[in-house]
Design a protein around this motif. Structure first.
Motif, mmCIF file in Angstrom:
data_model
loop_
_atom_site.group_PDB
_atom_site.id
_atom_site.type_symbol
_atom_site.label_atom_id
_atom_site.label_comp_id
_atom_site.label_asym_id
_atom_site.label_seq_id
_atom_site.Cartn_x
_atom_site.Cartn_y
_atom_site.Cartn_z
ATOM 1 N N SER A 148 5.214 5.789 -3.554
ATOM 2 C CA SER A 148 6.056 6.855 -4.116
ATOM 3 C C SER A 148 6.409 6.549 -5.564
ATOM 4 C CB SER A 148 7.340 7.013 -3.288
ATOM 5 O OG SER A 148 8.194 5.883 -3.442
ATOM 6 N N VAL A 149 6.124 5.333 -5.997
ATOM 7 C CA VAL A 149 6.310 4.926 -7.390
ATOM 8 C C VAL A 149 4.988 5.146 -8.116
ATOM 9 C CG1 VAL A 149 6.920 3.015 -8.920
ATOM 10 C CG2 VAL A 149 8.009 3.227 -6.667
ATOM 11 N N ALA A 150 5.014 5.893 -9.189
ATOM 12 C CA ALA A 150 3.786 6.353 -9.849
ATOM 13 C C ALA A 150 2.844 5.223 -10.258
ATOM 14 C CB ALA A 150 4.136 7.223 -11.054
ATOM 15 N N PRO A 151 3.310 4.130 -10.907
ATOM 16 C CA PRO A 151 2.363 3.083 -11.299
ATOM 17 C C PRO A 151 1.636 2.445 -10.116
ATOM 18 C CG PRO A 151 4.415 2.849 -12.517
ATOM 19 C CD PRO A 151 4.665 3.871 -11.447
ATOM 20 N N THR A 152 2.336 2.240 -8.995
ATOM 21 C CA THR A 152 1.698 1.678 -7.809
ATOM 22 C C THR A 152 0.689 2.653 -7.226
ATOM 23 O OG1 THR A 152 3.705 0.434 -7.314
ATOM 24 C CG2 THR A 152 2.102 0.661 -5.546
ATOM 25 N N LEU A 153 1.042 3.927 -7.204
ATOM 26 C CA LEU A 153 0.133 4.957 -6.700
ATOM 27 C C LEU A 153 -1.161 4.971 -7.509
ATOM 28 C CD1 LEU A 153 -0.412 7.437 -4.889
ATOM 29 C CD2 LEU A 153 0.796 8.818 -6.609
ATOM 30 N N ALA A 154 -1.033 4.946 -8.835
ATOM 31 C CA ALA A 154 -2.217 4.975 -9.696
ATOM 32 C C ALA A 154 -3.070 3.718 -9.496
ATOM 33 C CB ALA A 154 -1.803 5.106 -11.152
ATOM 34 N N ALA A 155 -2.410 2.566 -9.394
ATOM 35 C CA ALA A 155 -3.151 1.314 -9.245
ATOM 36 C C ALA A 155 -3.914 1.273 -7.924
ATOM 37 C CB ALA A 155 -2.196 0.134 -9.346
ATOM 38 N N ARG A 156 -3.322 1.762 -6.847
ATOM 39 C CA ARG A 156 -3.983 1.708 -5.546
ATOM 40 C C ARG A 156 -5.116 2.722 -5.417
ATOM 41 N NH1 ARG A 156 0.978 0.382 -1.296
ATOM 42 N NH2 ARG A 156 1.219 -1.772 -1.998
ATOM 43 N N ALA A 157 -5.192 3.649 -6.352
ATOM 44 C CA ALA A 157 -6.285 4.621 -6.324
ATOM 45 C C ALA A 157 -7.532 4.117 -7.036
ATOM 46 C CB ALA A 157 -5.820 5.930 -6.966
ATOM 47 N N ILE A 158 -7.447 2.958 -7.689
ATOM 48 C CA ILE A 158 -8.582 2.453 -8.466
ATOM 49 C C ILE A 158 -9.803 2.232 -7.590
ATOM 50 C CG2 ILE A 158 -9.441 0.521 -9.834
ATOM 51 C CD1 ILE A 158 -6.596 0.119 -10.877
ATOM 52 N N GLY A 159 -9.608 1.576 -6.439
ATOM 53 C CA GLY A 159 -10.742 1.202 -5.596
ATOM 54 C C GLY A 159 -11.605 2.380 -5.203
ATOM 55 N N GLY A 160 -10.986 3.485 -4.846
ATOM 56 C CA GLY A 160 -11.739 4.653 -4.414
ATOM 57 C C GLY A 160 -12.529 5.315 -5.522
ATOM 58 N N GLN A 161 -12.183 5.034 -6.771
ATOM 59 C CA GLN A 161 -12.889 5.617 -7.913
ATOM 60 C C GLN A 161 -14.044 4.748 -8.399
ATOM 61 O OE1 GLN A 161 -11.911 8.810 -8.692
ATOM 62 N NE2 GLN A 161 -10.704 8.323 -6.875
ATOM 63 N N LEU A 162 -14.001 3.458 -8.072
ATOM 64 C CA LEU A 162 -15.026 2.541 -8.566
ATOM 65 C C LEU A 162 -15.949 2.014 -7.475
ATOM 66 C CD1 LEU A 162 -12.957 0.379 -11.094
ATOM 67 C CD2 LEU A 162 -14.416 2.351 -11.588
ATOM 68 N N PHE A 163 -15.493 2.013 -6.211
ATOM 69 C CA PHE A 163 -16.267 1.406 -5.129
ATOM 70 C C PHE A 163 -16.390 2.362 -3.956
ATOM 71 C CE2 PHE A 163 -14.017 -2.140 -7.215
ATOM 72 C CZ PHE A 163 -15.084 -2.958 -7.558
ATOM 73 N N SER A 164 -17.448 2.160 -3.186
ATOM 74 C CA SER A 164 -17.518 2.730 -1.844
ATOM 75 C C SER A 164 -17.287 1.587 -0.862
ATOM 76 C CB SER A 164 -18.880 3.389 -1.611
ATOM 77 O OG SER A 164 -19.917 2.432 -1.734
ATOM 78 N N GLY A 165 -17.202 1.898 0.427
ATOM 79 C CA GLY A 165 -16.998 0.832 1.401
ATOM 80 C C GLY A 165 -15.559 0.350 1.449
ATOM 81 N N ARG A 166 -15.378 -0.926 1.798
ATOM 82 C CA ARG A 166 -14.046 -1.468 2.056
ATOM 83 C C ARG A 166 -13.139 -1.397 0.845
ATOM 84 N NH1 ARG A 166 -9.657 -1.997 2.789
ATOM 85 N NH2 ARG A 166 -8.463 -3.587 3.918
ATOM 86 N N TYR A 167 -13.668 -1.652 -0.357
ATOM 87 C CA TYR A 167 -12.824 -1.665 -1.544
ATOM 88 C C TYR A 167 -12.272 -0.286 -1.909
ATOM 89 C CZ TYR A 167 -14.224 -6.468 -2.691
ATOM 90 O OH TYR A 167 -14.424 -7.820 -2.672
ATOM 91 N N ALA A 168 -12.821 0.760 -1.324
ATOM 92 C CA ALA A 168 -12.330 2.103 -1.627
ATOM 93 C C ALA A 168 -10.962 2.360 -1.015
ATOM 94 C CB ALA A 168 -13.324 3.152 -1.132
ATOM 95 N N THR A 169 -10.590 1.534 -0.031
ATOM 96 C CA THR A 169 -9.291 1.655 0.640
ATOM 97 C C THR A 169 -8.444 0.448 0.272
ATOM 98 O OG1 THR A 169 -10.324 2.826 2.475
ATOM 99 C CG2 THR A 169 -8.158 1.889 2.887
ATOM 100 N N PRO A 170 -7.137 0.637 0.039
ATOM 101 C CA PRO A 170 -6.289 -0.497 -0.345
ATOM 102 C C PRO A 170 -6.344 -1.648 0.655
ATOM 103 C CG PRO A 170 -5.127 1.553 -0.714
ATOM 104 C CD PRO A 170 -6.393 1.909 0.017
ATOM 105 N N LEU A 171 -5.922 -2.810 0.199
ATOM 106 C CA LEU A 171 -5.997 -4.034 0.996
ATOM 107 C C LEU A 171 -5.297 -3.902 2.340
ATOM 108 C CD1 LEU A 171 -6.961 -6.976 0.966
ATOM 109 C CD2 LEU A 171 -4.832 -7.591 -0.198
ATOM 110 N N THR A 172 -4.187 -3.186 2.378
ATOM 111 C CA THR A 172 -3.459 -3.018 3.641
ATOM 112 C C THR A 172 -4.067 -1.954 4.539
ATOM 113 O OG1 THR A 172 -1.928 -1.460 2.576
ATOM 114 C CG2 THR A 172 -1.271 -3.779 2.654
#
Length: 450
Positions: A148-172
């Motif tokens: 719900s905090v904008a910087p965290t939201l933006a950071a967790r969306a990185i994986g889905g824009q650069l990778f497919s597979g496991r890295y596309a979803t956050p670590l948790t």
């Protein structure tokens, strides 16, 4: 009488040398230890190669949930912390993409007792279904609160824009996938990847009265040898780069910005060159991005950049938060600073700052057991030599302006980047399209990991 004495003349700083670790093989496990005479507090870490990158798609988040659930101890219901407190000890557990690390910090004269409790929690936890479900709900709620905090939201969306597979979803695993991780899945993961695998034990502190071999027997028991982890580059995400993702936050008065691209893996990158270049661009308070966006333009209170390096890949990212009307101009300023660094290189003052900031403070950086243990954990996870810290220091001492210029041209590639904006789409989409950086896509936050 003049009682004031002249200030002592400062000599040249003595180059820092990282302590040489001791290596032992006990049973099927490895011990890496540093004896720090007089250091009253010890740091113990157990490393398993069960990071998030190894999770199958139907179990994403199981490592993070297991890491949380271990704190319930052998009796369940958060029983571990009070038991450790009786020995002045503190529990830690951390899941990464490449490792599952558990540990305890304890007075040196309580290492054996604290380690025994720690190992019970790691090898034979209760993992009661009710506790696991409770931890899962807490983890899901924490994820939602954090995003719900904008910087965290933006950071967790990185994986889905650069990778497919496991890295596309956050670590948790994200809130949807994590809800699918049952207590039975956690128990199976723990049994196969943690309890049954010896791992590597890191011990740092005053070890004059510590029998490391006996400690290793307590920790490893009859657990199996740690398996080799295959390393293969992850696949790229679908879609063309460069691109812009807007995560819609209606009526937001600020935008959280991330500019990210893939980078080489930890073993492939020249770390002094890469991190030195990153320092010049945005890693120091006097960096170019901070000087431009904060001091000259007044768009932000601060901007930074860094590498996130893994065994099989890496990410380079720039992040900041700005007022909504300055969203597109801030991205323009970022891109201009990147291009200027790529074309013109660094100044003598910037080179000197990189050398000093990465060498002079090392004695403070590694002044306690916890920081020394952290360095050893990195060495184990990434198969680095014992003198890794010394090699890194030497690399910064001999680095040249040409090295940093080469790094900017090698590691910075705006045409392969994605810009992520967490902000009011109705206000920022038009200016972002006019920017012409790449195709602009708008997503609602709840759809990112559905």
């Amino acid at each position: 009488m003049n009682i004031l004495q002249p200030r002592p003349r400062l000599g040249d700083p003595t180059p820092y040398t990282f302590p040489k670790p001791r290596h032992l093989r006990v049973g099927n496990g490895d011990i890496v230890a540093i004896d720090v005479p007089g250091q009253p507090y010890a740091a113990i870490r157990l490393i398993h190669p069960a990071g998030g990158a190894t999770e199958p798609h139907d179990r994403m988040g199981v490592g993070a949930l297991t890491s949380e659930a271990l704190e319930d101890g052998v009796h369940g219901n958060s029983s571990l912390a009070p038991a450790l407190e009786r020995h002045g000890a503190e529990w830690m557990s951390r899941i990464g993409w490449d490792s599952f690390v558990t540990g305890v910090d304890a007075p040196a004269n309580r290492i054996v007792d604290a380690t025994s409790l720690f190992m019970e929690a790691v090898r034979t936890p209760a993992l009661r279904p009710d506790d696991v479900v409770s931890r899962r709900e807490q983890l899901v709620e924490r994820f939602r609160l954090e995003t719900s905090v904008a910087p965290t939201l933006a950071a967790r969306a990185i994986g889905g824009q650069l990778f497919s597979g496991r890295y596309a979803t956050p670590l948790t695993g994200g809130p949807v996938k994590l809800q699918e991780v049952t207590p039975e899945v956690v128990t199976d993961f723990h049994s196969r990847s943690i309890a049954a695998v010896a791992g590597t034990l890191v011990v740092v502190g005053d070890l004059s009265d510590v029998d490391l071999e006996d400690l290793g027997k307590r920790v490893f028991g009859d657990a199996a040898e740690t398996p080799e982890q295959p390393v293969s580059p992850p696949e790229a995400a679908e879609g063309e780069l460069p691109g812009v993702l807007v995560i819609n936050r209606p009526d937001s008065v600020q935008s959280a910005l991330v500019l990210a691209q893939r980078s080489p893996s930890r073993s492939e990158i020249d770390l002094p060159k890469a991190e030195g270049m990153s320092d010049v661009l945005g890693g120091m308070f006097t960096s170019r991005l901070n000087t431009e966006l904060r001091e000259r333009l007044g768009y932000t209170y601060g901007v930074g950049c860094r590498f996130d390096l893994r065994r099989d890949s890496g990410i380079f990212l720039i992040s900041t938060q700005v007022e909504t009307p300055t969203t597109a101009p801030s991205i323009t300023a970022m891109l201009e600073q990147i291009e200027q660094l790529r074309s013109d290189g660094v100044t003598p003052d910037e080179l000197a700052a990189v050398r000093e900031s990465n060498t002079v403070g090392l004695p403070v950086t590694y002044s306690n057991s916890r920081s020394l243990a952290g360095a050893l954990v990195e060495m184990v996870v990434h198969d680095l030599p014992d003198d890794h810290v010394d090699q890194l220091r030497a690399g910064f001492e001999r680095i040249t302006a040409g090295d940093l210029h080469d790094a900017a041209r090698e590691y910075l590639s705006p045409s392969d980047s994605v810009v992520i904006v967490a902000g009011d789409a109705s206000e920022v989409v038009g200016p972002l399209e006019d920017l012409g950086f790449g195709a602009v896509t708008v997503r609602e936050p709840e759809t990112l990991w559905a």
